[in-house]
Design an enzyme around this catalytic site. Structure first.
Site, mmCIF file in Angstrom:
data_model
loop_
_atom_site.group_PDB
_atom_site.id
_atom_site.type_symbol
_atom_site.label_atom_id
_atom_site.label_comp_id
_atom_site.label_asym_id
_atom_site.label_seq_id
_atom_site.Cartn_x
_atom_site.Cartn_y
_atom_site.Cartn_z
ATOM 1 N N SER A 19 36.859 40.608 39.228
ATOM 2 C CA SER A 19 37.297 42.032 39.700
ATOM 3 C C SER A 19 36.310 42.861 38.777
ATOM 4 C CB SER A 19 38.893 42.981 38.833
ATOM 5 O OG SER A 19 38.913 43.244 39.134
ATOM 6 N N ASP B 228 41.337 42.608 45.376
ATOM 7 C CA ASP B 228 41.270 42.251 43.735
ATOM 8 C C ASP B 228 41.569 40.475 44.141
ATOM 9 O OD1 ASP B 228 41.476 41.715 41.100
ATOM 10 O OD2 ASP B 228 40.762 43.352 41.356
#
Length: 374
Positions: A113, A227
């Site tokens: 991320s 993600d």
């Protein structure tokens, strides 16, 4: 880029001198010194061979010490893993600054991320440019780089911010970077971790930062990628190792659950005061924006707990040599305008972790073992 290319496998990073090569060179030089000092007919100390056999062993040992000191490389190589955490990941910048100030050399880097953004900037050699850019980010800039969407699946397209970051560091193939880089995404259909080691670095990073509900997912070869923090928020096992390096993780996903609701209530009140959109929402549905528990706070809290627990599991499984664990209670996941404060926390926490590592007796023994293998 194909998905197969994205799922690159670990390949050992070959050092210039392997341990076997270094040992052979050391033994050869020691024998050469021994011959020149004792065995050569004109060697001034050759007569001592007959009278003081112990001197041979002593000089051999001294020769090895001298050569080891001459050829020894300071073993401060680090394989670095940077966690997810939104704006809290700005602490990773301070962590890297601390590593460099202590003389450590990052040989490989992996991120998830926002950690993948910092890791990518470092791997591309553009971290200083990124720091300069971040220092100018304020709330107006955040709004300027946010391309809102009318989709019911996500709020932000995520294209504008990537294009802006490409101005700092143009797109490159991961396999062409000067050091090994990896970042993690999650396959929404299968729930499996996806590790990028090849192909476009910005495509990989864009997939890694696709927070569900916030950013549009990335579609790649019939896969829907979201993600990476969902499956591997602290990718300690994805940082490529050299065999004689140190494994270090920087985790900004820790939470103090005892005070989390009080903190969120305060943050929500501040957001309502500063956001016209939330004020409008509060007028439409009184109390929903400031409610202690609503759809948004429930989703955010659930996601945070999942990431924190998965990061803790990664730490227990991979046993990093140096762990920088930063709860970051004072900052929210969208506080990108607080670069200076957040990066300073990362610098200070990493300084303490490194000093603790260097002063710890078991860590010193570990360092000696690494040096002795040269």
């Amino acid at each position: 880029m194909s998905t197969a290319a994205a799922f690159g496998t670990n390949s050992a990073c070959s050092p210039l001198w392997t341990d076997g090569t270094a040992k052979k060179v050391m033994d050869f030089l020691c024998r050469a010194i021994f011959y020149l000092y004792f065995c050569h007919p004109q060697a001034p100390m050759s007569s001592l061979l007959l009278h003081r056999p112990l001197i041979i062993s002593s000089v051999m040992m001294d020769s090895k010490k001298i050569l080891a000191k001459f050829f020894k490389r300071e073993r401060r190589d680090v394989a670095l893993a940077l966690s997810s955490g939104g704006a809290r990941g700005l602490a990773h910048v301070g962590a890297i600054d601390s590593l460099q100030s202590h003389g450590f050399h990052i040989t490989s880097i992996a991120g998830t991320s926002f950690g993948s953004i910092v890791a990518g900037m470092y791997a591309m050699g553009r971290l200083d440019d990124f720091k300069e850019w971040m220092s100018g980010i304020d709330k107006k800039a955040i709004r300027r780089y946010t391309d809102y969407s009318l989709s019911l699946s996500y709020f932000v397209k995520g294209e504008r911010i990537i294009e802006e970051l490409k101005k700092i560091a143009p797109d490159r193939n991961i396999e062409d970077l000067p050091i090994p880089f990896a970042c993690v995404a999650t396959d929404w259909k299968t729930g499996r971790e996806v590790v990028f080691r090849k192909g476009s670095i910005w495509q990989a990073i864009r997939a890694s930062i696709s927070v569900p509900g916030m950013f549009a997912p990335v579609e790649l070869d019939n896969h829907i990628l979201i993600d990476g923090g969902i499956t591997n928020p602290l990718p300690l096992d994805r940082a490529e190792r050299t065999g004689d390096d140190l494994l270090m993780g920087v985790n900004v996903s820790g939470h103090d659950y005892g005070s989390i609701w009080e903190r969120r209530q305060t943050a929500r009140s501040r957001q309502i005061r500063n956001s016209k959109a939330l004020q409008f929402l509060n007028r439409l549905v009184p109390g929903v924006a400031g409610a202690e528990m609503n759809f948004f706070t429930l989703l955010d809290q659930t996601f945070s707990i999942s990431i924190s627990q998965n990061a803790r599991r990664s730490i227990l499984l991979n046993h990093p040599d140096i762990l920088v664990d930063i709860p970051m209670r004072r900052f929210g996941g969208s506080d990108y305008d607080k670069y200076e404060q957040i990066s300073r926390v990362g610098l200070q926490k990493t300084d303490k972790a490194i000093e603790s590592f260097l002063n710890n007796s078991s860590a010193i023994r570990r360092a000696k073992e690494i040096i002795s293998r040269q």
